[in-house]
Scaffold this motif. Structure first.
Motif, PDB file in Angstrom:
ATOM      1  N   ARG A 138     -44.695  62.379  18.192  1.00 44.19           N
ATOM      2  CA  ARG A 138     -45.270  62.386  16.601  1.00 44.19           C
ATOM      3  C   ARG A 138     -43.850  62.266  15.955  1.00 44.19           C
ATOM      4  O   ARG A 138     -43.889  61.790  14.845  1.00 44.19           O
ATOM      5  CB  ARG A 138     -45.881  63.505  16.566  1.00 44.19           C
ATOM      6  N   PHE A 139     -42.634  62.393  16.449  1.00 38.08           N
ATOM      7  CA  PHE A 139     -41.377  62.317  15.747  1.00 38.08           C
ATOM      8  C   PHE A 139     -40.946  61.033  15.638  1.00 38.08           C
ATOM      9  O   PHE A 139     -39.891  60.407  15.165  1.00 38.08           O
ATOM     10  CB  PHE A 139     -40.432  63.290  16.173  1.00 38.08           C
ATOM     11  N   VAL A 140     -41.403  60.058  16.694  1.00 39.46           N
ATOM     12  CA  VAL A 140     -40.947  58.687  17.033  1.00 39.46           C
ATOM     13  C   VAL A 140     -41.684  57.702  16.527  1.00 39.46           C
ATOM     14  O   VAL A 140     -41.662  56.492  17.016  1.00 39.46           O
ATOM     15  CB  VAL A 140     -40.071  58.515  18.260  1.00 39.46           C
ATOM     16  N   LYS A 141     -42.850  57.845  15.697  1.00 36.87           N
ATOM     17  CA  LYS A 141     -43.866  56.780  15.475  1.00 36.87           C
ATOM     18  C   LYS A 141     -43.196  55.772  14.451  1.00 36.87           C
ATOM     19  O   LYS A 141     -42.093  56.332  13.953  1.00 36.87           O
ATOM     20  CB  LYS A 141     -44.994  57.456  14.891  1.00 36.87           C
ATOM     21  N   PRO A 142     -43.606  54.796  14.388  1.00 40.44           N
ATOM     22  CA  PRO A 142     -42.988  53.738  13.536  1.00 40.44           C
ATOM     23  C   PRO A 142     -42.648  54.040  12.355  1.00 40.44           C
ATOM     24  O   PRO A 142     -41.516  53.766  11.858  1.00 40.44           O
ATOM     25  CB  PRO A 142     -44.038  52.300  13.733  1.00 40.44           C
ATOM     26  N   GLU A 143     -43.661  55.034  11.772  1.00 41.49           N
ATOM     27  CA  GLU A 143     -43.320  55.336  10.206  1.00 41.49           C
ATOM     28  C   GLU A 143     -42.179  56.460  10.136  1.00 41.49           C
ATOM     29  O   GLU A 143     -41.582  56.742   8.918  1.00 41.49           O
ATOM     30  CB  GLU A 143     -44.499  55.926   9.628  1.00 41.49           C
ATOM     31  N   MET A 144     -41.619  56.801  11.363  1.00 41.50           N
ATOM     32  CA  MET A 144     -40.729  57.898  11.237  1.00 41.50           C
ATOM     33  C   MET A 144     -39.424  57.227  11.414  1.00 41.50           C
ATOM     34  O   MET A 144     -38.119  58.013  11.285  1.00 41.50           O
ATOM     35  CB  MET A 144     -40.778  59.051  12.314  1.00 41.50           C
ATOM     36  N   LYS A 145     -39.185  55.979  11.181  1.00 43.01           N
ATOM     37  CA  LYS A 145     -37.700  55.163  11.434  1.00 43.01           C
ATOM     38  C   LYS A 145     -37.158  55.196  10.015  1.00 43.01           C
ATOM     39  O   LYS A 145     -37.791  55.173   9.142  1.00 43.01           O
ATOM     40  CB  LYS A 145     -37.835  53.586  11.802  1.00 43.01           C
ATOM     41  N   CYS A 314     -51.348  65.681  12.018  1.00 44.86           N
ATOM     42  CA  CYS A 314     -52.386  64.857  11.737  1.00 44.86           C
ATOM     43  C   CYS A 314     -52.549  63.505  12.584  1.00 44.86           C
ATOM     44  O   CYS A 314     -53.550  63.358  13.415  1.00 44.86           O
ATOM     45  CB  CYS A 314     -52.662  64.365  10.440  1.00 44.86           C
ATOM     46  N   THR A 315     -51.503  62.768  12.742  1.00 42.39           N
ATOM     47  CA  THR A 315     -51.267  61.800  13.484  1.00 42.39           C
ATOM     48  C   THR A 315     -51.660  61.731  14.826  1.00 42.39           C
ATOM     49  O   THR A 315     -52.246  61.258  15.680  1.00 42.39           O
ATOM     50  CB  THR A 315     -50.057  60.968  13.009  1.00 42.39           C
ATOM     51  N   SER A 316     -50.932  63.002  15.489  1.00 44.45           N
ATOM     52  CA  SER A 316     -51.131  63.389  16.965  1.00 44.45           C
ATOM     53  C   SER A 316     -52.576  63.755  17.351  1.00 44.45           C
ATOM     54  O   SER A 316     -52.794  63.833  18.181  1.00 44.45           O
ATOM     55  CB  SER A 316     -50.145  64.499  17.249  1.00 44.45           C
ATOM     56  N   GLU A 317     -53.354  64.106  16.367  1.00 46.18           N
ATOM     57  CA  GLU A 317     -54.570  64.376  16.471  1.00 46.18           C
ATOM     58  C   GLU A 317     -55.860  63.194  16.326  1.00 46.18           C
ATOM     59  O   GLU A 317     -56.841  63.372  16.427  1.00 46.18           O
ATOM     60  CB  GLU A 317     -55.257  65.542  15.622  1.00 46.18           C
ATOM     61  N   CYS A 318     -55.276  62.386  15.586  1.00 44.00           N
ATOM     62  CA  CYS A 318     -56.100  61.068  15.094  1.00 44.00           C
ATOM     63  C   CYS A 318     -56.401  60.406  16.107  1.00 44.00           C
ATOM     64  O   CYS A 318     -55.875  59.554  16.940  1.00 44.00           O
ATOM     65  CB  CYS A 318     -55.281  60.272  14.131  1.00 44.00           C
ATOM     66  N   PRO A 319     -57.954  60.274  16.519  1.00 41.91           N
ATOM     67  CA  PRO A 319     -58.305  59.469  17.470  1.00 41.91           C
ATOM     68  C   PRO A 319     -57.999  57.792  17.527  1.00 41.91           C
ATOM     69  O   PRO A 319     -57.787  57.255  18.565  1.00 41.91           O
ATOM     70  CB  PRO A 319     -59.992  59.805  17.591  1.00 41.91           C
ATOM     71  N   ALA A 320     -58.000  57.614  16.245  1.00 35.73           N
ATOM     72  CA  ALA A 320     -57.710  56.150  16.232  1.00 35.73           C
ATOM     73  C   ALA A 320     -56.245  55.852  16.410  1.00 35.73           C
ATOM     74  O   ALA A 320     -56.049  54.996  17.278  1.00 35.73           O
ATOM     75  CB  ALA A 320     -57.896  55.603  14.672  1.00 35.73           C
ATOM     76  N   ASN A 321     -55.256  56.654  16.164  1.00 34.96           N
ATOM     77  CA  ASN A 321     -53.916  56.653  16.515  1.00 34.96           C
ATOM     78  C   ASN A 321     -53.669  56.728  18.044  1.00 34.96           C
ATOM     79  O   ASN A 321     -53.105  55.942  18.792  1.00 34.96           O
ATOM     80  CB  ASN A 321     -52.881  57.522  15.705  1.00 34.96           C
ATOM     81  N   ILE A 322     -54.543  57.635  18.705  1.00 30.91           N
ATOM     82  CA  ILE A 322     -54.312  58.094  19.979  1.00 30.91           C
ATOM     83  C   ILE A 322     -54.711  56.965  20.815  1.00 30.91           C
ATOM     84  O   ILE A 322     -54.136  56.555  22.000  1.00 30.91           O
ATOM     85  CB  ILE A 322     -54.971  59.335  20.116  1.00 30.91           C
ATOM     86  N   THR A 323     -55.689  56.248  20.430  1.00 36.67           N
ATOM     87  CA  THR A 323     -56.220  54.908  21.147  1.00 36.67           C
ATOM     88  C   THR A 323     -55.638  53.731  20.729  1.00 36.67           C
ATOM     89  O   THR A 323     -55.993  52.584  20.943  1.00 36.67           O
ATOM     90  CB  THR A 323     -57.616  54.907  21.046  1.00 36.67           C
ATOM     91  N   GLY A 324     -54.462  53.972  20.223  1.00 35.23           N
ATOM     92  CA  GLY A 324     -53.432  52.841  19.895  1.00 35.23           C
ATOM     93  C   GLY A 324     -53.979  51.727  18.643  1.00 35.23           C
ATOM     94  O   GLY A 324     -53.430  50.785  18.689  1.00 35.23           O
ATOM     95  N   LYS A 325     -54.601  52.344  17.708  1.00 40.79           N
ATOM     96  CA  LYS A 325     -54.995  51.488  16.578  1.00 40.79           C
ATOM     97  C   LYS A 325     -53.807  51.775  15.604  1.00 40.79           C
ATOM     98  O   LYS A 325     -53.098  52.697  15.670  1.00 40.79           O
ATOM     99  CB  LYS A 325     -56.210  52.241  15.969  1.00 40.79           C
ATOM    100  N   CYS A 376     -63.352  61.248  11.222  1.00 45.89           N
ATOM    101  CA  CYS A 376     -63.685  62.593  12.003  1.00 45.89           C
ATOM    102  C   CYS A 376     -63.163  63.608  11.388  1.00 45.89           C
ATOM    103  O   CYS A 376     -63.720  64.848  11.759  1.00 45.89           O
ATOM    104  CB  CYS A 376     -63.053  62.438  13.203  1.00 45.89           C
ATOM    105  N   ASN A 377     -62.284  63.602  10.342  1.00 46.48           N
ATOM    106  CA  ASN A 377     -61.685  64.883   9.822  1.00 46.48           C
ATOM    107  C   ASN A 377     -60.676  65.755  10.558  1.00 46.48           C
ATOM    108  O   ASN A 377     -60.230  66.751  10.346  1.00 46.48           O
ATOM    109  CB  ASN A 377     -62.735  65.701   9.327  1.00 46.48           C
ATOM    110  N   ALA A 378     -60.327  65.140  11.756  1.00 45.24           N
ATOM    111  CA  ALA A 378     -59.352  65.753  12.761  1.00 45.24           C
ATOM    112  C   ALA A 378     -57.779  66.021  12.025  1.00 45.24           C
ATOM    113  O   ALA A 378     -57.316  67.017  12.025  1.00 45.24           O
ATOM    114  CB  ALA A 378     -59.136  64.907  13.915  1.00 45.24           C
ATOM    115  N   CYS A 379     -57.577  65.153  11.247  1.00 43.39           N
ATOM    116  CA  CYS A 379     -56.378  64.902  10.400  1.00 43.39           C
ATOM    117  C   CYS A 379     -56.353  66.169   9.570  1.00 43.39           C
ATOM    118  O   CYS A 379     -55.457  66.990   9.355  1.00 43.39           O
ATOM    119  CB  CYS A 379     -55.721  63.782   9.766  1.00 43.39           C
ATOM    120  N   VAL A 380     -57.408  66.446   8.799  1.00 44.11           N
ATOM    121  CA  VAL A 380     -57.577  67.251   7.740  1.00 44.11           C
ATOM    122  C   VAL A 380     -57.449  68.755   8.376  1.00 44.11           C
ATOM    123  O   VAL A 380     -56.995  69.583   7.958  1.00 44.11           O
ATOM    124  CB  VAL A 380     -58.926  67.328   6.936  1.00 44.11           C
ATOM    125  N   GLN A 381     -58.247  68.715   9.635  1.00 43.17           N
ATOM    126  CA  GLN A 381     -58.376  70.166  10.306  1.00 43.17           C
ATOM    127  C   GLN A 381     -56.950  70.427  10.683  1.00 43.17           C
ATOM    128  O   GLN A 381     -56.473  71.680  10.596  1.00 43.17           O
ATOM    129  CB  GLN A 381     -59.399  69.825  11.437  1.00 43.17           C
TER     130      GLN A 381
END
Ligand code: SF4
Ligand code: SF4
Length: 439
Positions: A138-145, A314-325, A376-381
Motif C-alpha cells: 500500500r506504500f508503493v502504489k502509483p499514487e505514492m510516487k 482504504c485502497t488495500s481493502e478496496c475490492p476494485a483495487n485488489i482485482t487490478g482495477k 461496497c463501503n470497505a474503504c469507509v470502514q
C-alpha cells in the motif's frame, strides 16, 4: 535581553504566523465546498471524535502499526509540555524554568518525555523500514510516487533529528549539572546516557553541544510547524474536526438530492398539481446534479481530503483495487486535495468567477476509476479517521449520469429497461407472471 532571545522570539513569531497564514488558506479552501449541515447529534459527534481521533480506535485493526503510531502520537502530545518551558527559556534567557518550582514532578515529566522519545525513535525506524525497505504494497502504489513518498519520509527524518537533539541537549546538560552542582537531574535516560557519551568532554564543548541540541530541537519544531500545512501530516489537527463532523448515518445510506426527490414525489402523488411552479429562490445559484469539480462537493468532502493520512488502508481493502482495477480510494482523496488547492489559489487571485477550464472529472479522476467502484463501503470502514471516499465517487457518477448521460453500456441498458418496463430486465411488465405458467 540577549541577541539569542531576540532571534528566538523572531523565529517563534515568524513560524507561528506562517503556520496561521497557511491554515487560514486551507480553511478558505474547505469553505469552497457546498453547504452541508452536520450540526446535529452533538453528543454522538463528541463521542465519535474522542473514540476515533483521540482514542485511535480504528487503528487497532492493524495492531503493530497501531502500537508504533501510538508511540509517536503520545510522544508528540507529551513533548508539548516541554515546549512551554523551551519557549519561556528561549524568550527570557532562563534555563529549565520549571526545574526548581516543580521538583519531583519536573523530573517525572522530563523522564516520561525521554522514554516516549526513545519509543518514538524505535517507531520512526520501523516506519522508515516499512516504507523504504519492506516496501509494503500500500506504500508503493502509483499514487505514492514522487512528493507523497518524500512527504512520508521527511516527517520521519525530522522526528529522528528531533529526538537526537533532545538527547544531546539533556545528556550534555546532565554532565554540566554534575560538574557544577555535584548532583544528577535524575532523568530516566539522559542521567546515565549523558555521562556515558559526554563525560570526557570539556565544559566549553559541552556548552556548545547543549546549545546545538537546544536550538536543533526547537528549530525542528518550528520547521515542522511551517511544513505541516503542505503535508499529509496535517491530519494531527484535522482528524479531530473530521471525526466530529463525520457521517453518523448507516454506511449504506446514500444522500438524497432534494430536487430529484421532490420531482419523484410529485410524480407519484396522485393529488399533486402537475402545473404547480416549484418554489425556487431566484437568487440561489442553480445546483449542479452531482459533482463535476471540487466546488460541487460539500465542505465535509473537502475537509476529508485535507485529513487524509495517505495510509492506504482504504485502497488495500478496496475490492476494485485488489482485482487490478484502476480505482484507488486514497488517490480519489489526494486528487480532491490537489484540485481544491489549485481552485483555492485561483479563487484568491481572480475571485469567485475563476475558471481554468479544468475539472476534477477528466483532469484528475478518470471515468474508468469512477465506474470501477462497487460501492461496497470497505474503504469507509477501513479509514482510521472516518473519511468517506464513496460519497465523492457517487457524486461524480451522478454528474456523469444526470448531466452528461454518460455511463457504461450495461447501466444504460438497465436505465432504459427501468424507464420502459419499470424493471431492470428486458421484458414487458405484462410478461412478468409468465413464469407461473411454466411451473
Ligand atoms: S466503496 Fe468503492 S472505492 Fe470504496 S472500497 Fe468499495 S469499491 Fe473501493
Ligand atoms: S482515506 Fe482514510 S484510509 Fe484512505 S488513505 Fe486516507 S486516511 Fe488512509
Amino acid at each position: 535581553m540577549e541577541i539569542s532571545n531576540i532571534v528566538f522570539i523572531l523565529v517563534l513569531i515568524g513560524s507561528g504566523s506562517f503556520f496561521a497564514y497557511n491554515v487560514r488558506k486551507i480553511i478558505q479552501n474547505i469553505r469552497l465546498g457546498r453547504e452541508e449541515n452536520r450540526s446535529d447529534q452533538k453528543k454522538e459527534r463528541w463521542k465519535t471524535m474522542i473514540r476515533v481521533a483521540l482514542g485511535q480506535s480504528k487503528m487497532t485493526a492493524r495492531p503493530i502499526a497501531a502500537i508504533l503510531h501510538i508511540f509517536i502520537y503520545v510522544a508528540f502530545v507529551i513533548t508539548q509540555i516541554e515546549l512551554i518551558e523551551i519557549i519561556i527559556d528561549g524568550a527570557f534567557g532562563t534555563h529549565r524554568f520549571f526545574y526548581e518550582s516543580l521538583g519531583g514532578l519536573y523530573t517525572f515529566t522530563i523522564s516520561l518525555i525521554e522514554v516516549l522519545s526513545l519509543l518514538a525513535l524505535i517507531a520512526t525506524f520501523s516506519f522508515l523500514a516499512r516504507r523504504n525497505l519492506l516496501k509494503i504494497p500500500r506504500f508503493v502504489k502509483p499514487e505514492m510516487k514522487g512528493w507523497p513518498k518524500l512527504d512520508g519520509n521527511i516527517i520521519l527524518y525530522l522526528e529522528f533529528v528531533l529526538v537526537v537533539c533532545i538527547f544531546t541537549m539533556n545528556g550534555t546538560d546532565e554532565v554540566m549539572h554534575r560538574m557544577n552542582y555535584g548532583e544528577s537531574y535524575g532523568f530516566a535516560i539522559s542521567s546515565w546516557m549523558g555521562p556515558l557519551l559526554f563525560d570526557s568532554l570539556s565544559m566549553d564543548t559541552l556548552v556548545v553541544l547543549e546549545r546545538i541540541g537546544w536550538w536543533g530541537h526547537i528549530l525542528m519544531v518550528f520547521s515542522f510547524l511551517c511544513y505541516l500545512p503542505y503535508s499529509k501530516h496535517l491530519h494531527i489537527i484535522w482528524a479531530f474536526p473530521n471525526t466530529y463532523f463525520s457521517k453518523l448515518k448507516p454506511k449504506g445510506e446514500f444522500t438524497n438530492m432534494e430536487s430529484v426527490k421532490s420531482e419523484v414525489q410529485l410524480m407519484l402523488d396522485p393529488n399533486a398539481d402537475p402545473y404547480a411552479v416549484p418554489e425556487v429562490d431566484p437568487n440561489a445559484t442553480p445546483q449542479r446534479f452531482g459533482a463535476k469539480d471540487v466546488r460541487d462537493l460539500t465542505w465535509v468532502n473537502i475537509l476529508n481530503a485535507y485529513t487524509c493520512t495517505e495510509c492506504g488502508r482504504c485502497t488495500s481493502e478496496c475490492p476494485a483495487n485488489i482485482t487490478g482495477k484502476k480505482l484507488s480510494p486514497r488517490k480519489i482523496m489526494m486528487d480532491v486535495r490537489d484540485r481544491v488547492e489549485e481552485v483555492g489559489k485561483g479563487v484568491r487571485k481572480e475571485g469567485d468567477k475563476f475558471d481554468d477550464g479544468k475539472s476534477l472529472i477528466g483532469d484528475y479522476i478518470t471515468e474508468e476509476e469512477i465506474w470501477a467502484c462497487t460501492s461496497c463501503n470497505a474503504c469507509v470502514q477501513a479509514c482510521p479517521v472516518n473519511i468517506d471516499p464513496l460519497e465523492i465517487i457517487i457524486d461524480l457518477r451522478r454528474y456523469l449520469v444526470m448531466e452528461e448521460s454518460k455511463m457504461p453500456s450495461e447501466l444504460a441498458t438497465m436505465n432504459t429497461n427501468i424507464e420502459n418496463n419499470q424493471a431492470p430486465w428486458q421484458f414487458s411488465p405484462s410478461d412478468r407472471l409468465n413464469w407461473k405458467d411454466e411451473a
